[in-house]
Design an enzyme around this catalytic site. Structure first.
Site, mmCIF file in Angstrom:
data_model
loop_
_atom_site.group_PDB
_atom_site.id
_atom_site.type_symbol
_atom_site.label_atom_id
_atom_site.label_comp_id
_atom_site.label_asym_id
_atom_site.label_seq_id
_atom_site.Cartn_x
_atom_site.Cartn_y
_atom_site.Cartn_z
ATOM 1 N N HIS A 43 14.510 64.239 20.906
ATOM 2 C CA HIS A 43 15.663 64.107 21.806
ATOM 3 C C HIS A 43 15.235 64.611 23.186
ATOM 4 O O HIS A 43 15.494 65.758 23.556
ATOM 5 C CB HIS A 43 16.838 64.918 21.250
ATOM 6 N N SER A 64 22.123 61.547 26.484
ATOM 7 C CA SER A 64 22.891 62.123 25.388
ATOM 8 C C SER A 64 24.394 62.069 25.686
ATOM 9 O O SER A 64 24.931 60.981 25.889
ATOM 10 C CB SER A 64 22.412 63.557 25.120
ATOM 11 N N ASP A 89 14.245 61.325 17.162
ATOM 12 C CA ASP A 89 15.439 62.044 17.630
ATOM 13 C C ASP A 89 16.245 62.568 16.441
ATOM 14 O O ASP A 89 16.777 61.794 15.646
ATOM 15 C CB ASP A 89 16.304 61.107 18.482
#
Length: 222
Positions: A203, A118, A172
């Site tokens: 995610h 991320s 996600d």
């Protein structure tokens, strides 16, 4: 070199000759991926030092200005993401110092993998595109590329031939899958060595992905 970021260290051997610097996501810390090490199917011949740094604490606009560990501030959660590039530059310098520290400890750049999840993946991308060291590989997990228009041609980058692994979850809801595809396509258009894999996950990281990461790491550090 400025003071190094505090990090969680995990070594698979008392005399490591390779390093994986793994950057966590927004609001997490260096312990986030620590438990992944024993879950990985690494070759018993590998002698790896995992470095899991803690990002600095700073206010994050999209989270109501709450102070948390973050590699950079995010102003808007739009598809294009409005982010603080000064924060990103600062974080890239801090990660560059971590790379140099491993080199100073006797690990060759060609034995160093830079990974990020991320927000951490954003910094992994940016650092790999800027550093003068040719790394063993780059892992970009559930992440995106900022300032894609500024990506140099692979022939002009020390990591132009460095394998870049992009993983993303099809479910996600935090970082839209299209952002991973955009990053892949931009890097491929600049002739970087990119491989892309998607997973039926949100995610996060899933067991199938951990197996694939393990195989990739084994190949990079064989």
């Amino acid at each position: 070199m400025s003071e190094l970021l505090p990090s969680v260290l995990v070594e698979t051997n008392s005399q490591p000759d390779a390093a994986i610097i793994w950057l966590h996501g927004l609001g997490s810390d260096g312990h986030d991926f620590e438990s992944l090490v024993p879950a990985m199917s690494l070759s018993p011949d590998l002698k790896v030092r995992f470095v899991f740094p803690h990002a600095p604490k700073r206010p994050v606009t999209v989270n109501g200005g709450m102070v948390m560990r973050a590699w950079y501030n995010i102003y808007e959660m739009t598809l294009d993401r409005k982010v603080d590039m000064e924060n990103i530059d600062e974080s890239c310098c801090q990660v560059a110092d971590l790379i140099q520290d491993q080199i100073d400890k006797g690990i060759a750049p060609s034995r160093i993998i830079l990974a990020g999840f991320s927000q951490g993946g954003v910094i992994a991308y940016q650092t790999a595109l800027r550093t003068q060291h040719t790394l063993a590989g780059v892992m970009a997990l559930s992440t995106y590329l900022v300032n894609g228009d500024d990506v140099p041609d692979a022939s002009e980058c020390p990591n132009g031939l460095t394998p870049i692994l992009i993983h993303h979850g099809l479910q996600d809801a935090v970082v839209a899958p299209v952002l991973a595809i955009q990053a892949r396509d931009r890097l491929l258009s600049k002739n970087f060595a990119v491989s892309y894999q998607s997973y039926d996950m949100p995610h996060a990281v899933c067991p199938e992905q951990v197996k694939d990461i393990s195989s990739w790491v084994n190949a990079r550090l064989a």
